[in-house]
Design a protein around this motif. Structure first.
Motif, PDB file in Angstrom:
ATOM      1  N   GLU A 220       0.839  -1.204   0.000  1.00 50.04           N
ATOM      2  CA  GLU A 220       0.000   0.000   0.000  1.00 50.04           C
ATOM      3  C   GLU A 220       0.876   1.258   0.000  1.00 50.04           C
ATOM      4  O   GLU A 220       0.605   2.218  -0.724  1.00 50.04           O
ATOM      5  N   ALA A 221       1.959   1.226   0.807  1.00 46.92           N
ATOM      6  CA  ALA A 221       2.887   2.365   0.837  1.00 46.92           C
ATOM      7  C   ALA A 221       3.564   2.520  -0.525  1.00 46.92           C
ATOM      8  O   ALA A 221       3.709   3.640  -1.034  1.00 46.92           O
ATOM      9  N   ALA A 222       3.972   1.384  -1.128  1.00 48.76           N
ATOM     10  CA  ALA A 222       4.605   1.447  -2.447  1.00 48.76           C
ATOM     11  C   ALA A 222       3.615   1.966  -3.484  1.00 48.76           C
ATOM     12  O   ALA A 222       3.974   2.737  -4.375  1.00 48.76           O
ATOM     13  N   LYS A 223       2.349   1.531  -3.374  1.00 45.07           N
ATOM     14  CA  LYS A 223       1.325   2.000  -4.302  1.00 45.07           C
ATOM     15  C   LYS A 223       1.116   3.502  -4.147  1.00 45.07           C
ATOM     16  O   LYS A 223       1.020   4.238  -5.134  1.00 45.07           O
ATOM     17  N   THR A 224       1.065   3.969  -2.910  1.00 48.11           N
ATOM     18  CA  THR A 224       0.902   5.403  -2.652  1.00 48.11           C
ATOM     19  C   THR A 224       2.090   6.184  -3.205  1.00 48.11           C
ATOM     20  O   THR A 224       1.919   7.228  -3.843  1.00 48.11           O
ATOM     21  N   GLU A 225       3.290   5.651  -2.976  1.00 43.75           N
ATOM     22  CA  GLU A 225       4.495   6.320  -3.473  1.00 43.75           C
ATOM     23  C   GLU A 225       4.512   6.313  -4.999  1.00 43.75           C
ATOM     24  O   GLU A 225       4.853   7.320  -5.635  1.00 43.75           O
ATOM     25  N   ALA A 226       4.138   5.177  -5.586  1.00 47.79           N
ATOM     26  CA  ALA A 226       4.087   5.088  -7.049  1.00 47.79           C
ATOM     27  C   ALA A 226       3.065   6.073  -7.612  1.00 47.79           C
ATOM     28  O   ALA A 226       3.300   6.711  -8.649  1.00 47.79           O
ATOM     29  N   GLN A 227       1.937   6.192  -6.939  1.00 52.70           N
ATOM     30  CA  GLN A 227       0.910   7.149  -7.380  1.00 52.70           C
ATOM     31  C   GLN A 227       1.454   8.575  -7.294  1.00 52.70           C
ATOM     32  O   GLN A 227       1.232   9.385  -8.197  1.00 52.70           O
ATOM     33  N   SER A 228       2.187   8.853  -6.213  1.00 48.20           N
ATOM     34  CA  SER A 228       2.785  10.184  -6.052  1.00 48.20           C
ATOM     35  C   SER A 228       3.802  10.456  -7.154  1.00 48.20           C
ATOM     36  O   SER A 228       3.821  11.542  -7.749  1.00 48.20           O
ATOM     37  N   VAL A 229       4.653   9.462  -7.433  1.00 44.76           N
ATOM     38  CA  VAL A 229       5.657   9.619  -8.489  1.00 44.76           C
ATOM     39  C   VAL A 229       4.973   9.786  -9.845  1.00 44.76           C
ATOM     40  O   VAL A 229       5.394  10.608 -10.665  1.00 44.76           O
ATOM     41  N   LEU A 230       3.893   9.036 -10.071  1.00 46.86           N
ATOM     42  CA  LEU A 230       3.144   9.159 -11.319  1.00 46.86           C
ATOM     43  C   LEU A 230       2.564  10.564 -11.461  1.00 46.86           C
ATOM     44  O   LEU A 230       2.626  11.164 -12.544  1.00 46.86           O
ATOM     45  N   GLU A 231       2.013  11.105 -10.393  1.00 42.85           N
ATOM     46  CA  GLU A 231       1.467  12.470 -10.436  1.00 42.85           C
ATOM     47  C   GLU A 231       2.575  13.485 -10.730  1.00 42.85           C
ATOM     48  O   GLU A 231       2.381  14.413 -11.508  1.00 42.85           O
ATOM     49  N   GLN A 232       3.738  13.284 -10.078  1.00 47.32           N
ATOM     50  CA  GLN A 232       4.864  14.188 -10.340  1.00 47.32           C
ATOM     51  C   GLN A 232       5.303  14.085 -11.801  1.00 47.32           C
ATOM     52  O   GLN A 232       5.587  15.093 -12.449  1.00 47.32           O
ATOM     53  N   TYR A 233       5.369  12.855 -12.291  1.00 46.89           N
ATOM     54  CA  TYR A 233       5.756  12.636 -13.688  1.00 46.89           C
ATOM     55  C   TYR A 233       4.774  13.312 -14.623  1.00 46.89           C
ATOM     56  O   TYR A 233       5.172  13.983 -15.581  1.00 46.89           O
TER      57      TYR A 233
END
Length: 181
Positions: A64-77
């Motif tokens: 879940e933390a990795a998913k949240t971080e991935a979502q954050s990185v995706l938004e930044q991207y």
């Protein structure tokens, strides 16, 4: 109990129903084995199951933390990509504006140079025309003087008189030419 034994002995024994003493001994043995397993094996099984549950929950939390971080990185991207696209569009617009400005400047410079060349050509033509007119006046004057001298039979070498006569004659020709137009 003896009647039970007698009754059991006289009846045919059902192969699916075990004899009572065996059933009692088996039940006691089952309870003993089950008690030992419950005391020794069940805590270890519960411990392993608890560890697995914690590992799974920890893995789920990490996922879940990795998913949240991935979502954050995706938004930044996506934000960076949108910004890059905006910057590219701005640079394209600037280049088009600079190109249009440069083209306008080059056209203006070309127009100015063309006008300079045309003006220089007109000036040169006018100077050549004046020089040709002057040379023609001199040649016509000299030929006219020679012809007049031959007609009269004497030399008309007086330069001042010759210039006045030629100028007067050519001026009269110019007036007649302008009147004919």
């Amino acid at each position: 109990m003896s009647q039970l034994l007698i009754l059991a002995a006289t009846e045919e024994q059902n192969p699916l129903i075990p004899p009572i003493p065996e059933l009692v001994i088996g039940l006691i043995a089952f309870v003993i084995v089950f008690g030992i397993l419950a005391k020794k094996l069940l805590p270890n099984i519960n411990k392993v199951l608890e560890e697995r549950r914690e590992a799974i929950e920890g893995g789920m939390e990490k996922a879940e933390a990795a998913k949240t971080e991935a979502q954050s990185v995706l938004e930044q991207y996506k934000a960076q990509l949108a910004e890059a696209r905006h910057e590219a569009a701005r640079l394209r617009q600037d280049a088009q504006e600079q190109g249009a400005t440069l083209i306008a400047e080059m056209r203006a410079e070309g127009q100015r140079q063309r006008e300079e060349i045309v003006a220089a050509g007109h000036t040169q033509i006018e100077a050549d025309r004046k020089a040709a007119a002057q040379a023609l006046r001199q040649d016509v004057g000299q030929l006219a003087t020679e012809l007049a001298g031959k007609l009269v039979g004497e030399s008309l070498e007086d330069h001042a008189r010759q210039s006045r006569t030629i100028d007067r004659f050519l001026d009269e020709l110019d007036v007649k030419a302008e009147a004919a137009r």
